[in-house]
Design a protein around this motif. Sequence first.
Motif, PDB file in Angstrom:
ATOM      1  N   PHE A 186       0.606  -1.019  -0.064  1.00 27.18           N
ATOM      2  CA  PHE A 186       0.035   0.078   0.039  1.00 27.18           C
ATOM      3  C   PHE A 186       0.953   1.345  -0.074  1.00 27.18           C
ATOM      4  CE2 PHE A 186      -3.793  -2.318   1.997  1.00 27.18           C
ATOM      5  CZ  PHE A 186      -4.175  -2.716   1.153  1.00 27.18           C
ATOM      6  N   CYS A 187       1.937   1.164   1.002  1.00 22.99           N
ATOM      7  CA  CYS A 187       2.768   2.430   0.733  1.00 22.99           C
ATOM      8  C   CYS A 187       3.440   2.521  -0.515  1.00 22.99           C
ATOM      9  CB  CYS A 187       3.841   2.145   1.812  1.00 22.99           C
ATOM     10  SG  CYS A 187       3.090   2.363   3.434  1.00 22.99           S
ATOM     11  N   GLU A 188       4.211   1.464  -1.121  1.00 26.02           N
ATOM     12  CA  GLU A 188       4.608   1.658  -2.651  1.00 26.02           C
ATOM     13  C   GLU A 188       3.630   2.131  -3.467  1.00 26.02           C
ATOM     14  OE1 GLU A 188       6.039  -2.372  -3.027  1.00 26.02           O
ATOM     15  OE2 GLU A 188       8.216  -1.664  -2.532  1.00 26.02           O
ATOM     16  N   LEU A 189       2.461   1.716  -3.574  1.00 21.35           N
ATOM     17  CA  LEU A 189       1.270   2.239  -4.415  1.00 21.35           C
ATOM     18  C   LEU A 189       1.021   3.606  -4.202  1.00 21.35           C
ATOM     19  CD1 LEU A 189      -0.997   1.475  -6.459  1.00 21.35           C
ATOM     20  CD2 LEU A 189      -2.377   0.957  -4.715  1.00 21.35           C
ATOM     21  N   LEU A 190       0.989   3.993  -2.965  1.00 17.73           N
ATOM     22  CA  LEU A 190       0.698   5.450  -2.660  1.00 17.73           C
ATOM     23  C   LEU A 190       1.779   6.278  -3.364  1.00 17.73           C
ATOM     24  CD1 LEU A 190      -1.063   7.568  -1.438  1.00 17.73           C
ATOM     25  CD2 LEU A 190       0.056   7.067   0.775  1.00 17.73           C
ATOM     26  N   SER A 191       3.158   5.740  -2.993  1.00 15.47           N
ATOM     27  CA  SER A 191       4.173   6.740  -3.634  1.00 15.47           C
ATOM     28  C   SER A 191       4.387   6.730  -4.912  1.00 15.47           C
ATOM     29  CB  SER A 191       5.572   5.912  -3.104  1.00 15.47           C
ATOM     30  OG  SER A 191       6.654   6.693  -3.403  1.00 15.47           O
TER      31      SER A 191
ATOM     32  N   THR B 245       1.681   6.397  -6.806  1.00 16.16           N
ATOM     33  CA  THR B 245       0.698   7.160  -7.611  1.00 16.16           C
ATOM     34  C   THR B 245       0.804   8.638  -7.281  1.00 16.16           C
ATOM     35  OG1 THR B 245      -0.961   5.200  -7.189  1.00 16.16           O
ATOM     36  CG2 THR B 245      -1.816   7.238  -7.508  1.00 16.16           C
ATOM     37  N   LEU B 246       1.408   9.128  -5.988  1.00 12.74           N
ATOM     38  CA  LEU B 246       1.560  10.359  -5.575  1.00 12.74           C
ATOM     39  C   LEU B 246       2.563  11.258  -6.448  1.00 12.74           C
ATOM     40  CD1 LEU B 246       0.655  12.486  -3.565  1.00 12.74           C
ATOM     41  CD2 LEU B 246       2.308  11.475  -2.086  1.00 12.74           C
TER      42      LEU B 246
ATOM     43  N   GLU C  30       6.092  14.877   2.630  1.00 12.16           N
ATOM     44  CA  GLU C  30       5.369  13.562   3.065  1.00 12.16           C
ATOM     45  C   GLU C  30       5.784  12.468   2.023  1.00 12.16           C
ATOM     46  OE1 GLU C  30       3.983  16.362   3.296  1.00 12.16           O
ATOM     47  OE2 GLU C  30       3.068  16.495   5.444  1.00 12.16           O
ATOM     48  N   SER C  31       6.038  12.811   0.669  1.00 11.16           N
ATOM     49  CA  SER C  31       6.293  11.912  -0.179  1.00 11.16           C
ATOM     50  C   SER C  31       7.753  11.173   0.065  1.00 11.16           C
ATOM     51  CB  SER C  31       6.044  12.454  -1.572  1.00 11.16           C
ATOM     52  OG  SER C  31       6.779  11.685  -2.628  1.00 11.16           O
TER      53      SER C  31
ATOM     54  N   LEU D   9       7.762   9.193   2.810  1.00  9.55           N
ATOM     55  CA  LEU D   9       7.251   7.818   2.525  1.00  9.55           C
ATOM     56  C   LEU D   9       8.336   7.147   1.831  1.00  9.55           C
ATOM     57  CD1 LEU D   9       4.605   5.966   2.429  1.00  9.55           C
ATOM     58  CD2 LEU D   9       3.991   7.220   0.486  1.00  9.55           C
TER      59      LEU D   9
END
Length: 145
Positions: free
Chosen positions: A12-17, A19-20, A33-34, A37
């Motif tokens: 989930f953290c990798e996906l968020l990173s 995508t962000l 924050e990125s 992360l």
Amino acid sequence: MPNLSYQKIVTFCELLSVTLKPQLEEMPHLKDESASLDTLIAELKELDAQQLALKGRLQEVTRLRQEAERRGQSLRSRIAAQLQGKLGFTNENLLAFGINPRRAGRRRATPETPGTTTKKDAAQDTAAPTTTTTTATTTTTTTTG
């Protein structure tokens, strides 16, 4: 993210990173924050690699310890056998070495001889006297003449 596995949290953290990242130009306030992360993801992966290495080392150390235990038991058994051979299997001095001596054999009961009573028979004789009753049978014969 309560009750999630380690792997799911990392995913989930990798996906968020990922995508962000393309959105950071439009949302510059999330740059710090990125970056945090990304640092966290790298730290999680490094800790996972360390844990796997330590698991492997634990298994190796466990195997080595078990082998040493087997060698120790074998050596102890050989020494105990030699001490028992030298001192005797029932010698009480074996206790000083941590070896339990064998118990001396128990005496067997003497075989019964006719005319003697055993304790069991004597107890039965005194417990309840028995009475015997016999019935007489009569036979009659008749003669014809």
